[in-house]
Design a protein around this motif. Structure first.
Motif, PDB file in Angstrom:
ATOM      1  N   SER A 170       0.857  -1.181   0.000  1.00  0.00           N
ATOM      2  CA  SER A 170       0.000   0.000   0.000  1.00  0.00           C
ATOM      3  C   SER A 170       0.892   1.230   0.000  1.00  0.00           C
ATOM      4  N   ALA A 171       0.256   2.400   0.002  1.00  0.00           N
ATOM      5  CA  ALA A 171       0.997   3.653   0.059  1.00  0.00           C
ATOM      6  C   ALA A 171       1.594   3.826   1.455  1.00  0.00           C
ATOM      7  N   SER A 173       1.507   6.255   3.439  1.00  0.00           N
ATOM      8  CA  SER A 173       0.570   6.922   4.357  1.00  0.00           C
ATOM      9  C   SER A 173      -0.406   5.930   4.975  1.00  0.00           C
ATOM     10  N   TYR A 174      -0.783   4.900   4.227  1.00  0.00           N
ATOM     11  CA  TYR A 174      -1.731   3.926   4.774  1.00  0.00           C
ATOM     12  C   TYR A 174      -1.066   3.075   5.848  1.00  0.00           C
ATOM     13  N   TRP A 175       0.162   2.617   5.604  1.00  0.00           N
ATOM     14  CA  TRP A 175       0.859   1.811   6.602  1.00  0.00           C
ATOM     15  C   TRP A 175       1.104   2.615   7.870  1.00  0.00           C
ATOM     16  N   LYS A 177      -0.817   4.968   8.994  1.00  0.00           N
ATOM     17  CA  LYS A 177      -2.118   5.033   9.679  1.00  0.00           C
ATOM     18  C   LYS A 177      -2.430   3.722  10.394  1.00  0.00           C
ATOM     19  N   GLY A 235      -3.674   5.070  -1.162  1.00  0.00           N
ATOM     20  CA  GLY A 235      -3.724   4.872   0.281  1.00  0.00           C
ATOM     21  C   GLY A 235      -5.091   4.510   0.807  1.00  0.00           C
ATOM     22  N   GLN A 236      -5.925   3.900  -0.035  1.00  0.00           N
ATOM     23  CA  GLN A 236      -7.275   3.528   0.402  1.00  0.00           C
ATOM     24  C   GLN A 236      -7.322   2.171   1.092  1.00  0.00           C
TER      25      GLN A 236
END
Length: 299
Positions: A170-171, A173-175, A177, A235-236
């Motif tokens: 994933s992006a 930013s997602y990890w 989060k 990042g979804q």
């Protein structure tokens, strides 16, 4: 006033198929060599001509309507007929050597076409024609096909390219989060992005890693695998993607594979040829180049 029936142009039909295969007008722009606004204009004109919307706009992409499904099927037949005609004409010429290759859209967009200029520069004398689908009425059999399979079918011979090495990505930013997960248990708190018609699903990933029965918190399904990759980049959520399709994104840091999480899939990309068609020198040159490129994936 003329009573002649108006039909969609070939450009409009190509746009229709590109949107159907890729799920959005923005994603369809590149393969048809048009801007997004031109794609939208073509689609609007086609919908006015056929008397209704060809697609329903949903959060997970553009999904064909009942009307759209009918025209998509017939558009494939029409474009395939024109491709067959172009190939027959090309093969009448004594000079150029022609290869016709059938390639899945995701493989062509993300792996083959970005590299293909190397082959054309090395072999400008070889004319290569690409198609991405099969029509029931096609009369010309492709010289070679990229298949996403476990093994080639009985009447074809081929060699494995890549695809067994599947990564959970994933992006960044997602990890962040999700708390930078370093285990399958931690990753299971996330949202899984999937396309139902691919084998890249959480249960296969969990079972391979000896966590059978471990469920992911939520699964979001898309009608197109291209949309799965786009959603991961945005990042979804997280997705299981063959490493070879996302080498550049991983190298640039646009996608991250935490702690090497992934699994070995039985499916992969193979390049195959019909057994009943002799292998030309042009095909040998193409295969040598293709397999050399595939080996750089270290799959």
């Amino acid at each position: 006033m003329s009573g002649r029936k108006q039909f969609p142009s070939m450009t409009a039909l190509q746009v229709l198929l590109a949107v159907a295969e890729r799920g959005s007008t923005s994603a369809a722009a590149e393969p048809v060599a048009l801007s997004q606004s031109a794609v939208s204009k073509q689609l609007i004109g086609l919908e006015e001509l056929i008397g209704g919307p060809a697609f329903s706009r949903t959060p997970n992409g553009m999904v064909p309507t009942e009307l759209g499904v009918i025209y998509i099927e017939q558009a494939r037949t029409a474009i395939k007929a024109m491709e067959d005609a172009a190939l027959k004409v090309a093969r009448l010429k004594p000079g150029p050597r022609v290869l016709r290759l059938q390639v899945p859209p995701i493989f062509g967009d993300r792996w083959l076409l970005p590299r293909f200029a190397q082959f054309t520069e090395a072999h400008p004398e070889i004319e290569v024609q690409f198609t991405t689908f099969v029509s029931k009425t096609q009369t010309e059999v492709p010289d070679g096909m990229v298949r996403f399979v476990v093994t080639p079918v009985e009447n074809e011979e081929g060699e494995y390219l890549f695809g067994h090495d599947v990564r959970l990505v994933s992006a960044p930013s997602y990890w962040e989060k999700l708390g930078e997960p370093s285990s399958i248990e931690a990753a299971s708190r996330g949202v899984m992005l999937e396309h139902p018609q691919t084998p890249f699903h959480w249960p296969s990933f969990a079972e391979f890693n000896r966590k059978r029965g471990l469920e992911v918190r939520h699964t979001m399904r898309f009608g197109y695998y291209t949309m799965v990759i786009r959603a991961a980049l945005a990042g979804q959520g997280m997705a299981l993607i063959p490493h070879g399709l996302i080498v550049d994104e991983l190298a640039a840091g646009r996608l991250v594979n935490p702690d090497g999480l992934g699994y070995r899939s039985d499916h992969g990309y193979w390049f195959t040829r019909p057994r009943n068609i002799p292998t030309s020198q042009s095909m040998r040159l193409f295969e040598q180049w293709l397999h050399a490129e595939a080996r750089t994936m270290h799959d």
